[in-house]
Design an enzyme around this catalytic site. Structure first.
Site, PDB file in Angstrom:
ATOM      1  N   SER A 127       7.980  -4.240 -16.864  1.00  9.90           N
ATOM      2  CA  SER A 127       8.473  -4.343 -15.498  1.00  9.90           C
ATOM      3  C   SER A 127       8.096  -3.125 -14.658  1.00  9.90           C
ATOM      4  CB  SER A 127       9.995  -4.557 -15.535  1.00  9.90           C
ATOM      5  OG  SER A 127      10.500  -4.871 -14.272  1.00  9.90           O
ATOM      6  N   HIS A 150       6.043  -9.230 -14.441  1.00  8.87           N
ATOM      7  CA  HIS A 150       6.741 -10.384 -13.867  1.00  8.87           C
ATOM      8  C   HIS A 150       7.115 -10.104 -12.416  1.00  8.87           C
ATOM      9  CE1 HIS A 150      10.598  -8.320 -13.983  1.00  8.87           C
ATOM     10  NE2 HIS A 150      10.387  -8.010 -15.249  1.00  8.87           N
TER      11      HIS A 150
END
Length: 252
Positions: A127, A150
């Site tokens: 992330s 993501h």
């Protein structure tokens, strides 16, 4: 005798015993969340900074969470930049991500250091850990380490209006622009990985491992601590040579 605690007799005064001495740098971190110049052995010119667990931002996480607090990291980076004895920085990453703005703040500080820096992803750099990994002068990833890419997520109250989507979209663009600017991955490829379906069982995105991160151009090289230290020493040497040449040119 009333002078048994005199220094000449080789005794310590009662208030100078190890039990009564403050913990120093550890106590400062615990109480104030910051420290002055990072402490390191006298025989090294490299500072090691670890970013582990979840990156904690403006909201305090539950006590059972392993966290890296950004208010601890940012003063350290400022001190590293100011300390003339520190010639290079090694950043060790094993993070699940966390607060986007806190992660970007750390990334921006790392990318603007005037001293060479090398990052190494061990375990995971997921992330918002991705921008931190690519923000250094050179990046490594362990062969078995993973990085999850993501879309940005929001927690807490979300107002169902177009402005909420625009805010998230702008925040996501900040992350995408930073990553593509500080690595060799293209914006199109990074967004394809970010919005891919079927790679993550319960989410949209992609989990890439070791060699894949290098293949996509996200990370510079697969390697461990030995390679990372060797590369950092090479960068320090090049940086010192450049400084000496610049100083020599100014004198002439």
């Amino acid at each position: 005798m009333n002078n048994v605690n005199h220094p000449d007799y080789g005794f310590e005064a009662p208030n100078e015993t190890p039990e009564n001495k403050p913990a120093g740098i550890v106590e400062k971190i615990q109480q104030l969340g910051q420290t002055n110049i990072p402490q390191m052995p006298q025989d090294t010119n490299i500072h090691c900074l670890t970013i582990i667990g979840q990156i904690e931002g403006h909201m305090q996480l539950p006590p059972q969470n392993k966290t890296t607090k950004y208010e601890h990291i940012i003063p350290q980076l400022a001190a590293i930049e100011q300390n003339p004895n520190i010639k290079g920085l090694l950043v060790v990453l094993n993070t699940v991500g966390g607060d986007v703005e806190a992660g970007l703040a750390i990334s921006e500080m790392l990318s603007t250091l005037t001293k060479p820096s090398v990052s190494i992803v061990l375990g995971g750099g997921h992330s918002i850990g991705v921008p931190i990994a690519v923000s250094c002068s050179y990046s490594f990833i362990a062969e078995t380490a993973t990085m999850t890419i993501h879309p940005i997520r929001l927690t807490g109250l979300v107002i169902g209006v177009p402005q909420s989507f625009e805010y998230m979209d702008k925040m996501q663009e900040r992350v995408v622009k930073f990553v593509t600017r500080h690595s060799n991955i293209s914006e199109e490829t990074f967004k394809d990985l970010m919005f891919a379906r079927g790679n993550l069982t319960r989410d949209i995105g992609t989990n890439i491992i070791g060699n894949e991160a290098v293949k996509y151009g996200l990370i510079d090289e697969v390697g461990g601590i030995g390679k990372a230290m060797k590369k950092l020493n090479e960068l320090i040497e090049l940086n010192e040579q450049a400084k000496n040449e610049e100083e020599g040119g100014m004198i002439q």
